[in-house]
Design an enzyme around this catalytic site. Structure first.
Site: not given
Ligand code: NDP
Length: 449
Positions: A128, A168
């Site tokens: 991430k 995201d």
């Protein structure tokens, strides 16, 4: 509380090493608490130190991102990439641009991603990244210069076989475009290093819709198998009005549900006649404006300032699709009191531990994020496959595969919940099923990964 001395010891060490990182500690704790039965059955995990290794990222990169704003002033942000676990494939996970981004948030998201990616059945490890850059109110030129500077450093750490980031919060098609362009310029190669790309340059049909659609496919399957019901005739409340929320709204309505509320970070709209999604898309996707504008056109709807109140609207199904910890214990109690029977998570970790306790104590069908929102990364995996094949599948083909993947995730989580002796607890089931595949790969690959 963790009964196993092994798991309690692992958690104590995580607390010691990561002081003050509340989101990361919350995510780790939830997973460890779910793994008691699994670790008891499989002593090889303790013997191989699997949990100690799993809670420590393989690599954590933090970097300066400097860029020049429209006024000619130099701005500095902080960039991150955590490469959490590559036991079953290249690191894979989104990039978040939001002022709340810090090491704890990125590590919690990267940790969760490991289990989520495993659950999809596709060969993807977990990672991430992101930055504390705030895209709100920035011009296109500023967004582009930030993305280029961010990618200049990130490009040193990623690659189609190493680490493949995606979007995201705050990273959609526009930002992926600017980042991809910069990667290509730096490397002189056209490879699938990012997913969520435009359809004309390597993107996959149905990627935009994937997380929201996948959430509804999972919810529908769970409703059918666990309750003998469906979306038909149900009242639905969805928080957020970004990528996940918009396509969850579309699919929930297609499946016969009536979505009556959506929100953004300023407040929420309640439209008892059913949300006009075309209007939400116009406001949020085209004009990049605030959801409060909705009531100027839909006069029968109301707007309330502040996000939390959305959970006071009576509904059968709640789909939190905005951000972490958006439903606390009080909000969960209110949902239950007003008759809500299903909470399936589009956002990552939107429910606090107190909220989850409330769902479980009241028989709410609770679908945890790592299972329910895995559709986005699943189609990202399919985008990688298409890039490798140099082929583009039709929307129907990708959507069909997504549906199958989401159904399988539900059944794997449900079956694992039975094996763990807590039938229907999909949180324990999803954590256990996602964990075992990665754990077995780590054992097989030896200690020095
Ligand atoms: P977007 O940026 O497209 O939308 C986010 C939405 O949530 C916006 O409506 C935003 O409001 C709202 N929001 C963001 N932060 C907050 C906050 N602190 N409080 C209240 N509302 C907030 O992001 P996505 O839709 O892509 O992501 C939403 C969630 O889904 C995140 O948790 C993300 O990690 C998760 N997710 C996303 C996937 C994807 O494929 N995109 C895949 C899996 C999970 P505003 O417009 O005011 O900023």
């Amino acid at each position: 509380m963790m009964k196993s001395a092994y798991l309690a010891g692992v958690y104590a060490e995580v607390e010691r090493r990561n002081p003050g990182e509340k989101e990361f500690l919350q995510a780790v704790r939830e997973v460890l608490e779910s793994l008691e039965a699994v670790c008891e059955k499989h002593p090889e995990y303790e013997a191989n130190g699997v949990l100690e290794r799993m809670v420590e990222p393989e690599r954590f990169i933090q970097f300066r991102v400097s860029w020049v704003d429209d006024a000619g002033k130099v701005q500095v942000n902080r960039g991150f990439r955590v490469q959490f676990n590559s036991a079953i494939g290249p690191y894979k996970g989104g990039l978040r641009l939001h002022p709340s981004v810090n090491a704890s948030v990125i590590k919690f998201l990267g940790f969760e991603q490991v289990f989520k990616n495993s659950l999809t059945g596709l060969p993807m490890g977990g990672g991430k990244g992101g930055s504390d850059f705030d895209p709100k109110g920035k011009s296109d030129g500023e967004i582009m210069r930030f993305c280029q500077s961010f990618m200049t450093e990130l490009s040193k750490h990623i690659g189609q076989f190493t680490d493949v980031p995606a979007g995201d919060i705050g990273v959609g098609a526009r930002e992926i475009g600017y980042m991809y362009g910069q990667y290509k310029r730096l490397r002189n190669e056209f490879t699938g290093v990012l997913t969520g790309k435009g359809l004309k340059w390597g993107g996959s049909l149905a990627r935009t819709e994937a997380t929201g659609f996948g959430l509804c496919y999972f919810t529908q399957e769970a409703l059918q198998c666990m309750r003998g019901e469906s979306f038909a005739g149900k009242t639905v409340v969805i928080s957020g009005s970004g990528n996940v929320a918009i396509y969850a709204c579309q699919k929930a309505a297609e499946l016969g549900g009536k979505v009556v509320a959506m929100s953004d970070s300023n407040g929420f709209v309640h439209d008892p006649e059913g949300i006009d999604l075309a209007l939400v898309k116009q406001i949020k996707e085209v004009r990049r404006a605030r959801i409060s504008e909705y009531v100027k056109t839909r006069t029968g709807a109301s707007y309330t300032e502040g996000c939390a109140g959305i959970w006071g609207i009576p509904c059968d199904i709640a789909l939190p699709c905005a951000t972490q910890n958006e439903i606390d214990g009080e909000a969960a109690k209110l949902l239950v009191k007003n008759g809500c029977k299903v909470v399936c998570e589009g956002a990552n970790m939107p429910s606090t531990p107190e909220a989850i306790e409330t769902y479980l104590a009241n028989g709410v069908l609770y679908g945890p994020a790592k299972a329910t929102n895995a559709g986005g990364v699943a189609v990202s995996g399919l985008e990688m496959s298409q890039n490798s094949l140099r082929l583009a599948w039709t929307f129907e083909e990708v959507d069909g595969r997504l549906k199958e993947i989401m159904k399988n995730i539900f059944h794997n989580a449900y079956n694992a919940s039975k094996e763990c002796g807590v039938e229907g607890n999909l949180m324990v089931g999803a954590n256990a099923a996602g964990f075992m595949k990665v754990a077995d790969a780590m054992v097989a690959q030896g200690v020095a990964y």
